[in-house]
Scaffold this motif. Sequence first.
Motif, short mmCIF file in Angstrom:
data_model
loop_
_atom_site.label_atom_id
_atom_site.label_comp_id
_atom_site.label_asym_id
_atom_site.label_seq_id
_atom_site.Cartn_x
_atom_site.Cartn_y
_atom_site.Cartn_z
N GLU A 110 -1.20 7.98 -2.76
CA GLU A 110 -1.33 6.94 -3.79
C GLU A 110 -2.49 7.25 -4.74
O GLU A 110 -2.36 7.12 -5.96
CB GLU A 110 -1.54 5.58 -3.13
CG GLU A 110 -1.69 4.43 -4.12
CD GLU A 110 -1.96 3.11 -3.44
OE1 GLU A 110 -1.90 2.07 -4.11
OE2 GLU A 110 -2.24 3.12 -2.22
N ASP A 111 -3.63 7.69 -4.18
CA ASP A 111 -4.78 8.03 -5.04
C ASP A 111 -4.48 9.23 -5.92
O ASP A 111 -4.97 9.32 -7.05
CB ASP A 111 -6.00 8.33 -4.16
CG ASP A 111 -6.57 7.07 -3.52
OD1 ASP A 111 -6.29 5.97 -4.03
OD2 ASP A 111 -7.28 7.19 -2.50
N ILE A 112 -3.69 10.15 -5.41
CA ILE A 112 -3.36 11.35 -6.18
C ILE A 112 -2.45 11.03 -7.36
O ILE A 112 -2.64 11.52 -8.48
CB ILE A 112 -2.70 12.40 -5.27
CG1 ILE A 112 -3.70 12.93 -4.24
CG2 ILE A 112 -2.13 13.55 -6.09
CD1 ILE A 112 -3.08 13.84 -3.22
N VAL A 113 -1.47 10.17 -7.12
CA VAL A 113 -0.42 9.92 -8.11
C VAL A 113 -0.81 8.84 -9.10
O VAL A 113 -0.55 8.95 -10.31
CB VAL A 113 0.91 9.57 -7.40
CG1 VAL A 113 1.99 9.24 -8.43
CG2 VAL A 113 1.35 10.72 -6.51
N PRO B 186 0.83 -1.21 0.00
CA PRO B 186 0.00 0.00 0.00
C PRO B 186 0.86 1.26 0.00
O PRO B 186 1.90 1.32 0.66
CB PRO B 186 -0.80 -0.13 1.30
CG PRO B 186 -0.79 -1.59 1.61
CD PRO B 186 0.51 -2.11 1.12
N GLY B 187 0.43 2.25 -0.73
CA GLY B 187 1.17 3.49 -0.83
C GLY B 187 2.21 3.52 -1.93
O GLY B 187 2.97 4.48 -2.04
N THR B 188 2.26 2.47 -2.75
CA THR B 188 3.21 2.44 -3.86
C THR B 188 2.80 3.45 -4.94
O THR B 188 1.64 3.51 -5.34
CB THR B 188 3.28 1.03 -4.49
OG1 THR B 188 3.65 0.09 -3.48
CG2 THR B 188 4.29 0.98 -5.62
N LEU B 189 3.77 4.24 -5.37
CA LEU B 189 3.51 5.25 -6.39
C LEU B 189 3.95 4.73 -7.75
O LEU B 189 5.08 4.26 -7.91
CB LEU B 189 4.23 6.56 -6.06
CG LEU B 189 3.92 7.18 -4.70
CD1 LEU B 189 4.62 8.52 -4.57
CD2 LEU B 189 2.42 7.34 -4.50
N ASN B 190 3.06 4.84 -8.73
CA ASN B 190 3.36 4.42 -10.10
C ASN B 190 3.25 5.65 -11.00
O ASN B 190 2.14 6.13 -11.28
CB ASN B 190 2.37 3.34 -10.56
CG ASN B 190 2.53 2.05 -9.79
OD1 ASN B 190 3.32 1.19 -10.14
ND2 ASN B 190 1.76 1.92 -8.71
N ILE B 191 4.38 6.14 -11.43
CA ILE B 191 4.44 7.35 -12.24
C ILE B 191 4.73 6.96 -13.69
O ILE B 191 5.68 6.21 -13.96
CB ILE B 191 5.51 8.32 -11.72
CG1 ILE B 191 5.15 8.74 -10.28
CG2 ILE B 191 5.63 9.53 -12.62
CD1 ILE B 191 6.18 9.64 -9.64
N GLU B 192 3.92 7.47 -14.60
CA GLU B 192 4.11 7.17 -16.01
C GLU B 192 5.39 7.82 -16.53
O GLU B 192 5.78 8.91 -16.08
CB GLU B 192 2.92 7.64 -16.82
CG GLU B 192 1.60 6.95 -16.44
CD GLU B 192 0.44 7.44 -17.26
OE1 GLU B 192 0.66 8.34 -18.11
OE2 GLU B 192 -0.68 6.95 -17.06
N GLN C 130 -7.44 13.71 -14.34
CA GLN C 130 -7.80 13.65 -12.93
C GLN C 130 -7.34 14.90 -12.20
O GLN C 130 -6.23 15.38 -12.41
CB GLN C 130 -7.19 12.41 -12.28
CG GLN C 130 -7.43 12.32 -10.78
CD GLN C 130 -6.92 11.03 -10.19
OE1 GLN C 130 -7.27 9.94 -10.66
NE2 GLN C 130 -6.09 11.11 -9.17
N VAL C 131 -8.22 15.42 -11.36
CA VAL C 131 -7.90 16.55 -10.49
C VAL C 131 -8.17 16.12 -9.05
O VAL C 131 -9.28 15.68 -8.74
CB VAL C 131 -8.72 17.80 -10.83
CG1 VAL C 131 -8.36 18.94 -9.89
CG2 VAL C 131 -8.48 18.22 -12.27
N SER C 132 -7.16 16.22 -8.21
CA SER C 132 -7.29 15.85 -6.80
C SER C 132 -7.30 17.11 -5.95
O SER C 132 -6.45 17.99 -6.12
CB SER C 132 -6.14 14.93 -6.37
OG SER C 132 -6.06 13.80 -7.20
N LEU C 133 -8.26 17.20 -5.05
CA LEU C 133 -8.38 18.34 -4.15
C LEU C 133 -8.25 17.84 -2.71
O LEU C 133 -8.99 16.92 -2.31
CB LEU C 133 -9.71 19.07 -4.32
CG LEU C 133 -9.99 19.74 -5.67
CD1 LEU C 133 -10.59 18.77 -6.68
CD2 LEU C 133 -10.96 20.91 -5.49
N ILE C 134 -7.32 18.40 -1.95
CA ILE C 134 -7.15 18.09 -0.54
C ILE C 134 -7.44 19.36 0.25
O ILE C 134 -6.70 20.34 0.18
CB ILE C 134 -5.74 17.56 -0.23
CG1 ILE C 134 -5.46 16.27 -1.01
CG2 ILE C 134 -5.57 17.31 1.26
CD1 ILE C 134 -4.85 16.48 -2.36
#
Length: 402
Positions: free
Chosen positions: A108-111, A35-41, A146-150
């Motif tokens: 993770e959800d953001i990236v 969990p928390g793994t970031l996958n960047i294109e 995708q747009v993430s708002l925190i």
Amino acid sequence: MVEHRFSTTTLPSVHTSSDDDSHFDYFYDTPGSMPGTLNIEADASPPVIVLIDYNEALATRLEVETPEDCIPYLDTESVSWVDVKGLGSEDVLRRLGNVFNLHPLVLEDIVNVPQRPKIEDYDDQLLVIARMVTLKSSGNGFISEQVSLILGRHYLLTVQEEPEYDCFGPIRERIRTGKGNIRKQGADYLAYSLLDSIIDGFFPVLEEYGEQIEALENEVVESPSRQTLEKIHTVKRELLGLRRAIWPQRDAINALIRDGSDLISPDVHIYLRDCYDHAIQVLDMVETYRELAASLMDVYLSSVSNKMNEIMKLLTVISSIFIPLTFIAGIYGMNFNTEKSPVNMPELNWYWGYPLVMVLMALIGVSMLFLFWRRGWFENFSTVSAKSSTAEQKQLHSSMRR
């Protein structure tokens, strides 16, 4: 006297292409991954961080070099909008998560895009995942990102997948000029404004698809072709992508209205109901256009079938006329010897025999044409009025806009 300070730093323009398949596939973790793994294109744009800090009297905009430069603005009473454009650096994104104390699953959800639109409450932060759509410069299709708002107490962090496309320009202008109530409200009102702008961004896209459907309707009725079928299929597929973007977005806003949050004030809660109403309107338009596109497919098949029926009817009329003429010609082609018997085709020896037979054949052909005309066989019962159909389409569009 109210002072306005707003820098004019120009953001880099990066052109990116969007794969149509991204409209349908959401990101999923590799089975067994941590969990928390970031996958960047690999082709993701490097992040650019823009900070807008404002209150009722003052507004400041600047590009920050590192995420840590945002820390002094987060503990103030003014509203701080940190806008991150691009997901191309894992180091910057992790440092951003440390600065804003983001949960690993939030980062993770953001990236890891694209995620399904949703809203999650983390006590002192509220995560909103939304899909923003804009028309392509070519006019064919749309770009979905995708747009993430925190949302925090006095700050709002937005992370955009693409650095070039967004619909937040009017909001930035309102902050710069101090128009409206946005400078008098808190970060929750800013979050509502951005979310409402994202929802309203669907309307120009849908208007373009309404015009495409109207043009396809005329094409299907007047001159359907193989290319028409491909255009209808493309429109249906892209409308399905819009539906997958707005449907969960509507549910997320509804959940936020229903469940509420300590970070959302009662005044902003009322504005969110209007935003939810716009989402329902967008969804209704998408469903209506999908039904129209599906009916266009039926009309196309009917038009092709009717065109074939018209061809077969013409061939049948021609065959029906030539059947008796062929019968007469066949009789006089049997070549009976008139010298052997007086009853063996005596008309072959008539002086006016040939002209009489030709006149008889002409009369038979004209009589059959007249009979077919009187029975209405030459009327095209399968013709659809393109003008009336277009008028109905325009009336539907105008009623939907109202």
